[in-house]
Design a protein around this motif. Structure first.
Motif, PDB file in Angstrom:
ATOM      1  N   ASP A 140     -39.151 -38.552  -6.829  1.00  0.00           N
ATOM      2  CA  ASP A 140     -37.731 -38.186  -6.748  1.00  0.00           C
ATOM      3  C   ASP A 140     -37.454 -36.871  -7.471  1.00  0.00           C
ATOM      4  OD1 ASP A 140     -37.189 -40.428  -5.236  1.00  0.00           O
ATOM      5  OD2 ASP A 140     -36.393 -41.612  -6.893  1.00  0.00           O
TER       6      ASP A 140
ATOM      7  N   LEU B 210     -38.590 -34.228  -5.002  1.00  0.00           N
ATOM      8  CA  LEU B 210     -37.766 -34.124  -3.794  1.00  0.00           C
ATOM      9  C   LEU B 210     -36.422 -33.464  -4.092  1.00  0.00           C
ATOM     10  CD1 LEU B 210     -37.040 -34.757  -0.843  1.00  0.00           C
ATOM     11  CD2 LEU B 210     -36.180 -36.967  -1.629  1.00  0.00           C
TER      12      LEU B 210
ATOM     13  N   GLN C 153     -34.944 -29.932  -2.813  1.00  0.00           N
ATOM     14  CA  GLN C 153     -33.704 -29.875  -2.036  1.00  0.00           C
ATOM     15  C   GLN C 153     -32.775 -28.825  -2.634  1.00  0.00           C
ATOM     16  OE1 GLN C 153     -33.040 -31.488   0.725  1.00  0.00           O
ATOM     17  NE2 GLN C 153     -30.828 -31.709   0.945  1.00  0.00           N
TER      18      GLN C 153
ATOM     19  N   ILE D 231     -42.068 -30.023  -2.396  1.00  0.00           N
ATOM     20  CA  ILE D 231     -41.918 -31.026  -1.341  1.00  0.00           C
ATOM     21  C   ILE D 231     -43.298 -31.575  -0.960  1.00  0.00           C
ATOM     22  CG2 ILE D 231     -41.981 -29.649   0.794  1.00  0.00           C
ATOM     23  CD1 ILE D 231     -39.573 -31.169   1.733  1.00  0.00           C
TER      24      ILE D 231
ATOM     25  N   ALA E  52     -44.012 -34.085  -3.548  1.00  0.00           N
ATOM     26  CA  ALA E  52     -43.178 -35.263  -3.287  1.00  0.00           C
ATOM     27  C   ALA E  52     -43.799 -36.122  -2.191  1.00  0.00           C
ATOM     28  CB  ALA E  52     -41.760 -34.840  -2.904  1.00  0.00           C
ATOM     29  N   ARG E  53     -44.273 -35.480  -1.142  1.00  0.00           N
ATOM     30  CA  ARG E  53     -44.841 -36.244  -0.023  1.00  0.00           C
ATOM     31  C   ARG E  53     -46.067 -37.045  -0.464  1.00  0.00           C
ATOM     32  NH1 ARG E  53     -45.586 -32.811   5.264  1.00  0.00           N
ATOM     33  NH2 ARG E  53     -45.990 -34.918   6.041  1.00  0.00           N
TER      34      ARG E  53
ATOM     35  N   TYR F 212     -44.733 -39.970  -2.652  1.00  0.00           N
ATOM     36  CA  TYR F 212     -44.059 -41.040  -1.892  1.00  0.00           C
ATOM     37  C   TYR F 212     -45.056 -41.840  -1.072  1.00  0.00           C
ATOM     38  CZ  TYR F 212     -39.267 -39.354  -2.809  1.00  0.00           C
ATOM     39  OH  TYR F 212     -38.077 -39.006  -3.395  1.00  0.00           O
TER      40      TYR F 212
ATOM     41  N   GLU G   8     -43.290 -42.378   3.596  1.00  0.00           N
ATOM     42  CA  GLU G   8     -42.680 -41.357   2.731  1.00  0.00           C
ATOM     43  C   GLU G   8     -41.208 -41.133   3.089  1.00  0.00           C
ATOM     44  OE1 GLU G   8     -45.217 -37.888   3.496  1.00  0.00           O
ATOM     45  OE2 GLU G   8     -43.857 -37.242   5.085  1.00  0.00           O
TER      46      GLU G   8
ATOM     47  N   ALA H 168     -37.965 -41.614   0.849  1.00  0.00           N
ATOM     48  CA  ALA H 168     -37.221 -40.400   0.485  1.00  0.00           C
ATOM     49  C   ALA H 168     -35.773 -40.456   0.958  1.00  0.00           C
ATOM     50  CB  ALA H 168     -37.905 -39.173   1.080  1.00  0.00           C
TER      51      ALA H 168
ATOM     52  N   LEU I 229     -39.508 -35.499   5.857  1.00  0.00           N
ATOM     53  CA  LEU I 229     -40.075 -34.577   4.874  1.00  0.00           C
ATOM     54  C   LEU I 229     -40.985 -33.559   5.549  1.00  0.00           C
ATOM     55  CD1 LEU I 229     -40.876 -36.987   1.905  1.00  0.00           C
ATOM     56  CD2 LEU I 229     -38.930 -35.438   2.153  1.00  0.00           C
TER      57      LEU I 229
END
Lengths: 252, 315, 252, 315
Positions: A16, A19, A23, A49, A52-53, A56, A69, A73, B59
């Protein structure tokens, strides 16, 4: 099972963070002060990102309930997002964005370095890749801190305001709460308390070069790790989640 | 006169013209106008797609979209550099954009309203751009030709990515298919307009052809695009919004309906759906970033001064 | 059936105008330049949302598929919103908000007055109530137009910019397309073409008092009535629809 | 001395003090501080709820929320007017707010994170406010007492509305119930803190009691609030987040757990979750509106000048 639950939560917090910060940075794409900086900020956002991927996906595997993911997300309610408060703070002016990123990068550099030693092989692998990336984030933002701090009177003043506005969100990064302690005890988590001095040293050194001072923090805000956020997150989510919410369960 | 003839000989011999080579003023001016316009298009083109970064539906798509918009910024950079080799600064070109003196591709004055538009922009807009750009890879001006080769590679990737977005939608739910068809409906005609009006006997255009800045006519490129794109639409199961479109066996290509050139000229002249918004955004970005650029400049100056002082002290 | 379809679309256009404009005005609540104006703008927003509710409820009844006001207001995709482009334009500074509202109020006053004569009793009843409300909206915004136009140099300049920015969205209000013509032929719609002169007169008179001029419009933007919007609407909807999208089918 | 005694006699006789009546400086100051603080709370209190106007889940709720936030602005207006009768201008009070010299209720430094928070704010925050305000309807200062009567009516309406939001959630899905419980968890303790710390032998507080500005102790009002609210929570099927809460048969009221006064003082002193954000927003609003207020002022001046000139010309 208990281990998995803890690991799942631990991964989700990290994912998080990445992500929401990407963003935020993505809001700059096409809008940065120079074309070169537009590319640089987007690069950082892309690194985040990507991290993050990985996080997740791994979290979904650990959870074992078939969430991928994107489900993790995009389809959780606000109170289930576990990012630190600092990453959801508004971009503000460029000084705020740079200070936010600099504070975080100065933390992530030792964080991922320590995580490379994790007993958890997947986390260690993610860390190895991320380490290289955040080294650039730190270098790039530190250069801007110096440029803006030691630039014009206006840029200096904006940096002072940005430092004062954001310092109160840095404490949360270092807190070892129950989940963090369990992760450390489990051999896969990083003792962030132990990184505090190094962070401070990095930050103070760069700020010194920038003719800036680290403001006195006073009380440090927290809550993000328990899903108690600032009012900004809800607005971020309304955009972030829009398509997945409006068209649930589809492939894009 | 002798110089012009010699120059034309080099062109005809397919020799590349390089920055330090002598060149006619008209050649230089035409190239500056065309390259800077191309660069501006990349920069303004970041806006419609940038508008969807915060809302990309997965994503993977979000990362790809960010990377794509970033590539456009990168293309802008190469192109400004290519133009700079002709003796104009980036600032000057930028001022021309902000004042409205320089144009950019009018396709970017259409809004990106749905996620399918991101697919359609990649497929159609980048597709049309590539048709133009492939031709430009053989442009007589070396730096422009080389920039184009690099850009074309990335654009092809973007085009495939856009098409792939639409494949996914067309294999999806009814709403997704409808979204894809709607995007095609809105972007088809503006994409055809990207090649510009038929040139007839335009002197301007003929000179560009002679100088090998331009190698094909607008209509030829447009036909090539249509011929390549219609089968792709069919593969998607989408309907091209042109009732007069039909295969012409004789010319082995498609005949198409009348293009609304009134709309084209209106948008070029500033009355497209988003012209004002695009310029307003660009001007705001410039204004809001001014203090940052000033600070960077002041810092660089201070640093240079300090280093100079240190050198003096050391001597 | 054909009549009902047309009436449904006709009502939806009107309802969407009111909803989106009230959503925009609601952004000012708690943020207006004076406390008194905060209350005034919110009053207008409340009138608009009230009108939107009546219109959506009636539209739902006409459609006859059991959709209530909230399903119509919150759960359609962007391309199905039929509001005029002017209502979705950003608030900008206070000058933009005032000019936008003034342009619209100067249109709605004669529009609702004519609608009071509609053969459709429900529309006539909605019009009777709305007429009283928009008379206030026009008076209030006209006062501000004069104050800002004839205030300081800065306020005058801001008004000039607002007028230039918004004039291109006024033409759409008066267009009688196929739906509008069918509604007029059906005896329940208003011939908006016929209101153009009155609108112009009202606007020019107030602007004159404000030492301002109505800019030359040139080409008028349109598209909203067919669901082809500016890029602003999507962002409005991501907030507007958030709860209904995130928690579909619940009662609140 | 004689004046003070006579004043106290009027108070004791339950006579209302009116703006033009003589009054001790301490009485005036206490009232200005209290009323302006109350007004500021209404203004800052518009922020957490205003944050949900754009996302309210139904048209009915959106309209009700807008109206509620508007009412708060209206209360701010009455209260500033009531304070102005004591010889301070709205601008001066405003400056005190923006400079941080004046306080506002620290409850508004907690964020409104979910829709259920809008219910909880109505039910608990307005509920607690009403407990205080009902007492103030009998305050010795006439304009304040009368403002309070009007405000109390509207606040009761808001409180019922907030409770009704929670009833709907608690009759809804599991997620909705969870959302309601979560809101109660976060707003319960801060609501109890709204009554302020136990006063012990505070001279300040005793003087306010004597002057009948204040009529009940903080602890008494807090107990009243708890006794009224716990059954409402039970009716909703929600659990008050206080393990030590239990009915005390003897005193016919609830005993409750320890309040975290460290948190209270921290938030009062500026380190609550949203203090900085609230002030930043308020300052930005003030700054952005400055040109509008200047224009209105300039126009009023011009108009007055013109009218004066016309009068002169007519004479």
């Amino acid at each position: 099972m208990a281990k998995d639950n803890t690991l799942f939560t631990y991964l989700l917090r990290l994912a998080d963070d990445h992500l929401i910060l990407s963003q935020r940075l993505g809001e700059w794409t096409g809008r940065a002060p120079t074309l070169e900086e537009d590319l640089a900020l987007t690069n950082i956002a892309l690194d985040l990102i990507g991290q993050a991927r990985s996080l997740y996906s791994y979290a979904g595997a650990v959870e074992g309930q078939g969430r991928d993911e994107d489900q993790l997300a995009f389809t959780r309610p606000e109170r289930d997002y576990l990012n630190a408060l600092i990453v959801e703070q508004p971009n503000g002016d460029f000084a705020h964005t740079i200070v936010r990123q600099f504070f975080i990068a100065a933390f992530m550099v030792p964080f991922w370095r320590e995580m490379e030693k994790s007993d958890d092989e997947q986390l260690a692998a993610i860390a190895a890749k991320a380490s290289k990336e955040v080294a650039y984030h730190l270098r790039h933002t530190a250069e801007w801190v110096v440029r803006l701090g030691d630039g014009t009177e206006e840029s200096h003043q904006r940096m002072v305001e940005a430092l004062e506005g954001l310092i109160i969100y840095t404490g949360e990064l270092f807190e070892n709460d129950a989940i963090a302690k369990a992760a450390i005890a489990g051999g896969y988590g990083v003792d962030t308390e132990a990184l505090r001095d190094e962070w401070r040293q990095t930050v103070v050194q760069v700020l010194g070069e920038a003719t800036l001072e680290l403001p006195n923090a006073g009380y440090m805000q927290k809550g993000g790790r328990d899903g108690v956020h600032t009012e900004h997150l809800g607005h971020i989510l309304s955009e972030l989640q829009y398509m997945q919410r409006a068209y649930p369960g589809l492939t894009w | 006169e002798a110089f012009l003839a010699a120059f034309q000989e080099r062109i005809d011999a397919e020799q590349k013209i390089e920055p330090n080579d002598p060149m006619p003023e008209g050649y230089r001016k035409t190239l500056i106008r065309q390259i800077s316009q191309h660069a501006h298009s990349e920069i303004i083109g970041m806006q419609p797609e940038g508008n969807w970064i915060s809302r990309a539906p997965s994503l993977r798509r979000k990362a790809a979209l960010m990377a794509k918009v970033q590539d456009e910024g990168g293309h802008g950079l190469y192109l400004y550099s290519a133009a700079e080799t002709l003796g104009i600064s980036r600032e000057e070109m930028y001022d021309q954009l902000l004042s409205g003196a320089a144009k950019y591709s009018s396709i970017f004055n259409y809004p990106a309203l749905t996620w399918a538009d991101i697919g359609a922009i990649g497929w159609l807009v980048d597709g049309a751009a590539i048709m133009n750009q492939i031709a430009l890879c053989r442009c007589s001006y070396g730096p422009y030709a080389r920039a184009m080769i690099r850009i074309c590679k990335e654009e092809s990737f973007h085009q495939r990515q856009g098409y792939e977005i639409l494949i996914t939608l067309c294999n999806g739910s009814d709403e997704q298919k409808e979204m894809a068809q709607d995007a095609l409906n809105r972007f088809w005609w503006p994409s055809l307009m990207m090649f510009g009006p038929s040139e007839g006997q335009s002197v301007h255009s003929q000179q560009s052809m002679l100088w090998k800045i331009k190698r094909f006519s607008n209509d030829d490129l447009r036909d090539k695009f249509i011929n390549a794109t219609v089968p792709q639409a069919e593969f998607l199961g989408l309907k091209v919004p042109d009732l007069e479109l039909k295969w012409n066996e004789e010319k082995q290509g498609y005949d198409h309906g009348e293009i609304d050139w009134d709309e084209f000229w209106r948008v070029v002249k500033g009355d497209g759906p988003c012209n004002r918004e695009r310029m307003r955004t660009r001007r705001r970005v410039e204004a809001e970033g001014a203090w940052v650029r000033e600070a960077a400049h002041a810092y660089a100056q201070k640093r240079a001064d300090r280093q100079a002082a240190a050198r003096v002290a050391a001597e």
